[in-house]
Design a protein around this motif. Structure first.
Motif, PDB file in Angstrom:
ATOM      1  N   HIS A   1      18.757  15.238  83.409  1.00 20.85           N
ATOM      2  CA  HIS A   1      17.564  15.012  84.230  1.00 20.85           C
ATOM      3  C   HIS A   1      16.357  15.717  83.626  1.00 20.85           C
ATOM      4  O   HIS A   1      15.244  15.172  83.632  1.00 20.85           O
ATOM      5  CB  HIS A   1      17.797  15.507  85.653  1.00 20.85           C
ATOM      6  CG  HIS A   1      16.697  15.155  86.607  1.00 20.85           C
ATOM      7  ND1 HIS A   1      15.561  15.924  86.758  1.00 20.85           N
ATOM      8  CD2 HIS A   1      16.540  14.096  87.447  1.00 20.85           C
ATOM      9  CE1 HIS A   1      14.766  15.377  87.657  1.00 20.85           C
ATOM     10  NE2 HIS A   1      15.327  14.268  88.087  1.00 20.85           N
TER      11      HIS A   1
ATOM     12  N   VAL B   1      14.952  13.615  80.797  1.00 20.20           N
ATOM     13  CA  VAL B   1      14.168  12.482  81.297  1.00 20.20           C
ATOM     14  C   VAL B   1      12.848  12.964  81.891  1.00 20.20           C
ATOM     15  O   VAL B   1      11.787  12.368  81.663  1.00 20.20           O
ATOM     16  CB  VAL B   1      14.982  11.693  82.340  1.00 20.20           C
ATOM     17  CG1 VAL B   1      14.143  10.571  82.949  1.00 20.20           C
ATOM     18  CG2 VAL B   1      16.243  11.112  81.705  1.00 20.20           C
TER      19      VAL B   1
ATOM     20  N   VAL C   1      19.467   8.163  79.813  1.00 21.99           N
ATOM     21  CA  VAL C   1      19.511   7.070  80.780  1.00 21.99           C
ATOM     22  C   VAL C   1      20.807   6.268  80.620  1.00 21.99           C
ATOM     23  O   VAL C   1      21.428   5.849  81.613  1.00 21.99           O
ATOM     24  CB  VAL C   1      18.271   6.161  80.618  1.00 21.99           C
ATOM     25  CG1 VAL C   1      18.446   4.861  81.374  1.00 21.99           C
ATOM     26  CG2 VAL C   1      17.028   6.889  81.112  1.00 21.99           C
TER      27      VAL C   1
ATOM     28  N   PHE D   1      23.489   8.238  82.243  1.00 17.49           N
ATOM     29  CA  PHE D   1      23.378   8.096  83.700  1.00 17.49           C
ATOM     30  C   PHE D   1      23.983   6.767  84.159  1.00 17.49           C
ATOM     31  O   PHE D   1      24.670   6.706  85.181  1.00 17.49           O
ATOM     32  CB  PHE D   1      21.905   8.168  84.132  1.00 17.49           C
ATOM     33  CG  PHE D   1      21.370   9.570  84.286  1.00 17.49           C
ATOM     34  CD1 PHE D   1      22.108  10.538  84.948  1.00 17.49           C
ATOM     35  CD2 PHE D   1      20.124   9.914  83.781  1.00 17.49           C
ATOM     36  CE1 PHE D   1      21.620  11.833  85.109  1.00 17.49           C
ATOM     37  CE2 PHE D   1      19.624  11.202  83.924  1.00 17.49           C
ATOM     38  CZ  PHE D   1      20.376  12.158  84.588  1.00 17.49           C
ATOM     39  N   TRP D   2      23.706   5.713  83.412  1.00 15.76           N
ATOM     40  CA  TRP D   2      24.230   4.388  83.772  1.00 15.76           C
ATOM     41  C   TRP D   2      25.756   4.394  83.702  1.00 15.76           C
ATOM     42  O   TRP D   2      26.428   3.834  84.582  1.00 15.76           O
ATOM     43  CB  TRP D   2      23.661   3.327  82.830  1.00 15.76           C
ATOM     44  CG  TRP D   2      24.044   1.933  83.213  1.00 15.76           C
ATOM     45  CD1 TRP D   2      23.380   1.090  84.060  1.00 15.76           C
ATOM     46  CD2 TRP D   2      25.216   1.220  82.780  1.00 15.76           C
ATOM     47  NE1 TRP D   2      24.045  -0.104  84.179  1.00 15.76           N
ATOM     48  CE2 TRP D   2      25.182  -0.052  83.407  1.00 15.76           C
ATOM     49  CE3 TRP D   2      26.274   1.516  81.931  1.00 15.76           C
ATOM     50  CZ2 TRP D   2      26.172  -1.012  83.207  1.00 15.76           C
ATOM     51  CZ3 TRP D   2      27.268   0.574  81.732  1.00 15.76           C
ATOM     52  CH2 TRP D   2      27.215  -0.679  82.363  1.00 15.76           C
TER      53      TRP D   2
ATOM     54  N   ARG E   1      27.301   6.113  86.671  1.00 14.58           N
ATOM     55  CA  ARG E   1      27.225   5.325  87.896  1.00 14.58           C
ATOM     56  C   ARG E   1      28.147   4.110  87.879  1.00 14.58           C
ATOM     57  O   ARG E   1      28.753   3.781  88.903  1.00 14.58           O
ATOM     58  CB  ARG E   1      25.790   4.831  88.122  1.00 14.58           C
ATOM     59  CG  ARG E   1      24.849   5.873  88.681  1.00 14.58           C
ATOM     60  CD  ARG E   1      23.447   5.296  88.815  1.00 14.58           C
ATOM     61  NE  ARG E   1      22.569   6.236  89.502  1.00 14.58           N
ATOM     62  CZ  ARG E   1      22.350   6.249  90.815  1.00 14.58           C
ATOM     63  NH1 ARG E   1      22.960   5.372  91.574  1.00 14.58           N
ATOM     64  NH2 ARG E   1      21.558   7.140  91.362  1.00 14.58           N
TER      65      ARG E   1
ATOM     66  N   ASN F   1      20.285   1.370  89.581  1.00 16.07           N
ATOM     67  CA  ASN F   1      20.483   0.730  88.276  1.00 16.07           C
ATOM     68  C   ASN F   1      19.196   0.122  87.742  1.00 16.07           C
ATOM     69  O   ASN F   1      18.912   0.191  86.542  1.00 16.07           O
ATOM     70  CB  ASN F   1      21.559  -0.354  88.381  1.00 16.07           C
ATOM     71  CG  ASN F   1      22.963   0.219  88.414  1.00 16.07           C
ATOM     72  OD1 ASN F   1      23.230   1.256  87.814  1.00 16.07           O
ATOM     73  ND2 ASN F   1      23.857  -0.443  89.119  1.00 16.07           N
TER      74      ASN F   1
ATOM     75  N   LEU G   1      17.098   2.615  86.011  1.00 16.43           N
ATOM     76  CA  LEU G   1      17.633   2.932  84.681  1.00 16.43           C
ATOM     77  C   LEU G   1      17.281   1.840  83.681  1.00 16.43           C
ATOM     78  O   LEU G   1      16.915   2.130  82.533  1.00 16.43           O
ATOM     79  CB  LEU G   1      19.150   3.116  84.755  1.00 16.43           C
ATOM     80  CG  LEU G   1      19.637   4.291  85.616  1.00 16.43           C
ATOM     81  CD1 LEU G   1      21.165   4.338  85.634  1.00 16.43           C
ATOM     82  CD2 LEU G   1      19.086   5.620  85.102  1.00 16.43           C
ATOM     83  N   TYR G   2      17.369   0.582  84.101  1.00 17.39           N
ATOM     84  CA  TYR G   2      17.025  -0.517  83.200  1.00 17.39           C
ATOM     85  C   TYR G   2      15.547  -0.465  82.820  1.00 17.39           C
ATOM     86  O   TYR G   2      15.177  -0.686  81.651  1.00 17.39           O
ATOM     87  CB  TYR G   2      17.340  -1.864  83.864  1.00 17.39           C
ATOM     88  CG  TYR G   2      18.797  -2.082  84.174  1.00 17.39           C
ATOM     89  CD1 TYR G   2      19.803  -1.609  83.323  1.00 17.39           C
ATOM     90  CD2 TYR G   2      19.188  -2.743  85.324  1.00 17.39           C
ATOM     91  CE1 TYR G   2      21.143  -1.807  83.605  1.00 17.39           C
ATOM     92  CE2 TYR G   2      20.531  -2.951  85.631  1.00 17.39           C
ATOM     93  CZ  TYR G   2      21.505  -2.471  84.770  1.00 17.39           C
ATOM     94  OH  TYR G   2      22.827  -2.667  85.065  1.00 17.39           O
TER      95      TYR G   2
ATOM     96  N   GLU H   1      13.605   2.152  82.707  1.00 20.60           N
ATOM     97  CA  GLU H   1      13.385   3.275  81.792  1.00 20.60           C
ATOM     98  C   GLU H   1      13.875   2.933  80.384  1.00 20.60           C
ATOM     99  O   GLU H   1      13.216   3.286  79.392  1.00 20.60           O
ATOM    100  CB  GLU H   1      14.097   4.522  82.323  1.00 20.60           C
ATOM    101  CG  GLU H   1      13.451   5.067  83.597  1.00 20.60           C
ATOM    102  CD  GLU H   1      14.242   6.188  84.224  1.00 20.60           C
ATOM    103  OE1 GLU H   1      15.424   6.366  83.846  1.00 20.60           O
ATOM    104  OE2 GLU H   1      13.701   6.898  85.095  1.00 20.60           O
TER     105      GLU H   1
ATOM    106  N   HIS I   1      12.922   6.717  93.595  1.00 13.03           N
ATOM    107  CA  HIS I   1      12.213   7.525  92.607  1.00 13.03           C
ATOM    108  C   HIS I   1      10.821   7.943  93.065  1.00 13.03           C
ATOM    109  O   HIS I   1      10.046   8.470  92.269  1.00 13.03           O
ATOM    110  CB  HIS I   1      12.135   6.778  91.277  1.00 13.03           C
ATOM    111  CG  HIS I   1      13.284   7.069  90.381  1.00 13.03           C
ATOM    112  ND1 HIS I   1      14.580   6.774  90.741  1.00 13.03           N
ATOM    113  CD2 HIS I   1      13.370   7.654  89.160  1.00 13.03           C
ATOM    114  CE1 HIS I   1      15.393   7.148  89.765  1.00 13.03           C
ATOM    115  NE2 HIS I   1      14.691   7.680  88.810  1.00 13.03           N
TER     116      HIS I   1
END
Length: 441
Positions: A70, A73, A124, A127-128, A131, A153, A156-157, A159, A235
């Motif tokens: 985190h 990011v 990222v 993170f994906w 999850r 999700n 994340l996409y 980013e 977010h």
């Protein structure tokens, strides 16, 4: 025609910032539906908490893996957004890499941006995987199904795409610099994107310019879309973490708020010289409604908490009630509060600024009695939250409403309170009989 790109860019920028301002106005209105509360005390400590928790990310690193990712990011987006300033200036004035005259400093900045962009991309992806492949338990809870999962999700996409576009833009720019194309002067260091050169080999100058310009436009439009998407996403904490930690509770976590009206009544009962039948001179201290049954009964700080929730699930994973299979999830309490607040806000918009009773409320329609009474009031959720959210305060306010407005406490609790009132203890035994067990064989 020479000014057409700048005019088009200005229109896109104004539209993006305009929608963002509209969302901010809506957000402020919804938060201000809460009751007023004084949080102007001890500003030095509040600034210290904000710097330590929101800026310093001290509570994030309690879980090292998630915390480190985190931070990458977080820092990456803060630093890389400095580059957005250059894009805005270039877009408005028709320049290209307007900060290039900074020389070595500019080289360092672009190089740093690229390395951070790569690190953000890696973080990222991890993170994906956490999850969707590892499927960590806290992301698989019932309240995380449907839109919350899709939202997580989707962020994340977005980013990933933004970082890839940034690197493609720089990679094409680097190739054009090597070809000495007019306007693409030698500027910047490209420690990551220069590895994309093999993908651009054999392309014509016009194709490279098309790729660079397309990535440039998509990158800035993507950032503006992301900015406006924040309002509808978990977010939103990117913007609200700082005020939320500033206005966070300063009192010890085990200290609960007492109603002034109840405190005065207890003092009256304990004062042997007081006249219990005397008319009260403090009627203004008695609230119209005890506790909370809907979002407008909560304070604006609690509503700010709801919008700041990151849905990370640390609170629920630390909750002893949740761990033992009870229905309670502190994360769900915050998500439900936010959803109900959004519903109330849309109701107000649809009725020209006035709320029309829709027959719903937070208590009952969103949060059940069973959830509220499963809470042990241990404050584990408050301690675990990385942005100082206090789900317990909402739970206690709604419990207060059930007990003091509807007399709807569980039977066991009612029996206990009755025994305390009659016998001076939680047990159903007369005080005179309390020591009878001593003489029993």
């Amino acid at each position: 025609m020479a000014y057409l790109p700048s005019i088009l860019f200005a229109c896109v920028l104004i539209a993006g910032l305009g929608f963002f301002a509209k969302n901010v106005t809506r957000l402020r209105r919804n938060i201000n539906l809460g009751k007023a509360v004084d949080v102007s005390d001890n500003k030095s400590q509040r600034f210290k908490n904000m710097a330590k928790i929101a800026l310093g990310q001290t509570k994030m690193v309690v879980r090292p893996i998630a915390g480190a990712l985190h931070i990458i990011v977080y820092i990456g987006f803060i630093i890389i957004n400095i580059e957005v300033l250059e894009i805005i200036i270039d877009g408005l004035f028709g320049t290209h890499r307007v900060f290039a005259p900074l020389g070595v400093v500019y080289d360092f900045l672009i190089g740093s941006f690229e390395i951070l962009a790569l690190l953000v991309l890696i973080a990222v992806i991890v993170f994906w995987i956490r999850r969707n492949v590892i499927r960590l338990k806290r992301f698989m809870k019932p309240e995380m199904q449907g839109w919350p999962k899709q939202d997580g999700n989707l962020i994340l996409y977005i980013e990933m795409v933004l970082m890839v576009l940034f690197l493609i833009m720089n990679g094409a720019d680097y190739q054009l610099q090597q070809l000495d194309v007019a306007q693409y002067t030698q500027a910047g260091a490209f420690p990551v994107s220069h590895y994309l050169a093999p993908f651009f080999d054999g392309l014509s100058t016009s194709s490279l310019i098309l790729i660079e310009r397309s990535a440039w436009w998509l990158h800035i439009i993507g950032i503006l879309c992301f900015l406006n998407y924040l309002y509808y996403s978990k977010h939103l904490h990117i913007l609200l973490a700082f005020p939320n930690t500033f206005y966070g509770k300063l009192a010890p976590k085990g200290q609960f708020e007492n109603l002034d009206a109840v405190t005065q009544e207890v003092k009256l009962m304990m004062d042997p010289d007081a006249d219990p039948y005397a008319a009260s001179t403090e009627e203004e201290a008695v609230p119209e409604k005890f506790g909370a049954s809907d979002v407008t009964d909560l304070s604006w700080v609690q509503l700010l908490n709801a919008y700041t929730c990151t849905e990370c699930g640390r609170c629920s994973s630390e909750c002893p009630a949740n761990q033992t299979g009870k229905l309670l999830s502190p994360r769900k309490v915050m998500m439900d509060t936010r959803d109900r607040l959004e519903e109330v806000g849309k109701n107000i918009e649809a009725n020209n600024g006035t709320f029309v009773d829709d027959g719903k409320q937070l208590l009952g329609n969103y949060i059940s009695h069973e959830e509220l009474w499963a809470c042990t009031s241990c404050n584990a959720c408050v301690q675990a939250c990385p942005v100082s959210i206090d789900p317990l305060s909402i739970i206690m306010n709604m419990r207060q409403y059930l007990v003091m407005e509807e007399s709807a406490a569980p039977s066991d609790l009612n029996n206990m309170m009755g025994n305390i009132e009659n016998n001076g203890a939680p047990w159903p035994f007369n005080q005179m009989d309390r020591l009878n067990w001593v003489t029993e064989n």
